[in-house]
Write a protein that holds these residues in place. Structure first.
Motif, short mmCIF file in Angstrom:
data_model
loop_
_atom_site.label_atom_id
_atom_site.label_comp_id
_atom_site.label_asym_id
_atom_site.label_seq_id
_atom_site.Cartn_x
_atom_site.Cartn_y
_atom_site.Cartn_z
N THR A 109 7.68 92.29 42.50
CA THR A 109 8.01 93.61 41.98
C THR A 109 6.72 94.42 41.88
OG1 THR A 109 9.89 92.77 40.72
CG2 THR A 109 9.03 94.92 40.08
N PRO A 112 11.34 96.06 43.30
CA PRO A 112 11.40 94.71 43.86
C PRO A 112 11.46 94.77 45.38
CG PRO A 112 13.55 95.33 42.96
CD PRO A 112 12.61 96.44 42.63
N CYS A 150 13.55 96.53 34.84
CA CYS A 150 12.62 95.43 35.10
C CYS A 150 12.32 94.63 33.84
CB CYS A 150 11.31 95.98 35.68
SG CYS A 150 11.41 96.55 37.38
N TYR A 171 15.96 92.80 32.70
CA TYR A 171 16.83 92.41 33.81
C TYR A 171 17.88 91.37 33.43
CZ TYR A 171 13.93 88.23 34.07
OH TYR A 171 13.28 87.07 33.76
N LEU A 217 16.18 91.68 41.06
CA LEU A 217 15.21 91.17 40.08
C LEU A 217 15.62 89.80 39.56
CD1 LEU A 217 14.66 94.46 38.07
CD2 LEU A 217 12.93 93.32 39.46
N ARG A 218 16.89 89.65 39.24
CA ARG A 218 17.37 88.36 38.72
C ARG A 218 17.17 87.24 39.74
NH1 ARG A 218 23.14 89.68 35.63
NH2 ARG A 218 22.21 90.51 33.69
N GLN A 268 15.05 87.16 42.30
CA GLN A 268 13.61 86.90 42.47
C GLN A 268 13.08 85.98 41.38
OE1 GLN A 268 11.18 90.40 42.64
NE2 GLN A 268 11.63 90.82 44.78
N GLU A 269 13.43 86.30 40.12
CA GLU A 269 12.95 85.49 39.01
C GLU A 269 13.55 84.09 39.06
OE1 GLU A 269 11.11 84.23 35.42
OE2 GLU A 269 10.64 85.66 37.02
N ARG A 321 11.66 82.08 41.61
CA ARG A 321 10.33 81.71 41.10
C ARG A 321 10.44 80.52 40.15
NH1 ARG A 321 7.09 81.89 36.96
NH2 ARG A 321 8.71 82.69 35.59
N ARG A 322 11.44 80.54 39.26
CA ARG A 322 11.59 79.45 38.29
C ARG A 322 12.02 78.15 38.98
NH1 ARG A 322 13.64 81.49 32.46
NH2 ARG A 322 12.60 83.52 32.41
N VAL A 346 18.28 83.98 33.61
CA VAL A 346 18.09 85.28 34.25
C VAL A 346 19.27 86.21 34.05
CG1 VAL A 346 16.52 84.30 35.96
CG2 VAL A 346 18.97 84.53 36.51
N LYS A 351 3.91 92.15 39.95
CA LYS A 351 4.27 91.23 38.88
C LYS A 351 4.83 89.95 39.50
CE LYS A 351 5.64 94.87 35.66
NZ LYS A 351 6.76 95.47 34.92
#
Length: 302
Positions: free
Chosen positions: A40, A77, A189, A192, A231-232, A234-235, A238-239, A254, A301
């Motif tokens: 993002t 994003p 952001c 989210y 956004l959700r 992407q996060e 990552r997790r 998320v 970010k």
């Protein structure tokens, strides 16, 4: 001149990307192609000295080649694909008060105009020179405090006189449609994982829901709901790549109420179910001897 800029970036960049001692300046230097980067972006401008990068946001996709710059006017994003290496870029985070102060010094303010969240344009030689001198301050630490703000102002001045000027003037206006959409995008952001009420964010922007939707999609290439979903996911990715939670735990973290919906949307976005996708990415990174790259410069970010 692009060679001088690329050399300055290579000399002072520590690793694939690095923050620097110069405020609001980060550097990116890649010598090998890497996995697409999901990130993002914050409001920033990216000056490309070498290589090429494809950026995708919603329904839009564009390539920034050497000698061009890409301006991002709100939290957005994106997926970044480095298509040509070596890749060398300098990234400037935009500072509203500094930009407004420089704008007041111009004899002609020009006409502000609405814009999308990202715009590209060629860099003039004078701008390339200013960015290069800004980076070269890293070789003279005692000069950073007195000179960095002055060179930053010169860069902003030249940007305001460039084809990006109208977009930047609109960005700096306190109560423009662009600034209100930027406020909404930043709120999404930061929240989210929470339910998204269209009426609530329309009220935040002081627009009707239909007007908000039109302006938001024009700026980002996405509806507010799709923006949040991006956004959700992407996060979540990552997790999952970090490997410290199950897919069900990540889905809940998320903001997904339904694990089935999460699995369906994740597979649609990335081509595999969550667990299989994370395993594939970890395996590929391990084989390449890499660590996960979560962003490609300051203003981004993880």
């Amino acid at each position: 001149m692009l060679d001088r800029l690329a050399h300055a970036i290579e000399r002072h960049c520590q690793g694939p990307w690095s923050e620097t001692a110069v405020p609001r300046l980060s550097l990116v230097a890649l010598d090998e192609l890497i996995e697409p980067v999901e990130v993002t972006y914050e409001p920033m401008i990216c000056f490309i000295a070498d290589g090429a990068k494809r950026t995708t946001a919603g329904e839009r996709s564009w390539i920034t080649p050497p000698g061009e710059m890409a301006l991002f006017t709100l939290d957005l994003p994106v997926t970044a694909v480095f298509e040509k290496v070596p890749y060398r870029a300098a990234v400037m985070r935009l500072d509203g008060p500094t930009l407004a102060a420089v704008q007041m010094e111009l004899d002609e303010t020009g006409q502000a105009s609405p814009s999308a969240a990202a715009v590209t344009a060629p860099m003039a030689p004078e701008l390339v020179d200013a960015v290069t001198r800004w980076i070269q301050l890293l070789g003279a630490p005692d000069d950073i405090r007195p000179l960095a703000p002055r060179i930053e102002e010169e860069i902003l001045y030249r940007l305001l006189r460039s084809p990006l000027g109208p977009v930047m003037r609109q960005w700096s206006l306190a109560d423009s449609a662009t600034s209100r959409i930027r406020t909404v995008a930043r709120w999404i952001c930061e929240h989210y994982a929470e339910p998204l009420g269209i009426d609530d964010i329309a009220g935040m922007a002081r627009m009707s829901p239909a007007t908000l939707h039109r302006h938001f999609k024009a700026a980002t290439g996405m509806s507010p709901v799709r923006f949040q979903k991006h956004l959700r996911l992407q996060e979540a990715r990552r997790r999952l790549l970090a490997g410290d939670a199950t897919a069900a735990q990540v889905a809940q973290a998320v903001g997904y109420v339904s694990a089935t919906q999460f699995n369906r949307e994740y597979r649609r976005a990335y081509g595999l179910p969550p667990g299989q996708d994370a395993f594939r990415l970890r395996t590929r990174l391990a084989e390449a001897g890499e660590v996960p790259v979560l962003h490609d410069g300051a203003g981004a970010k993880p």
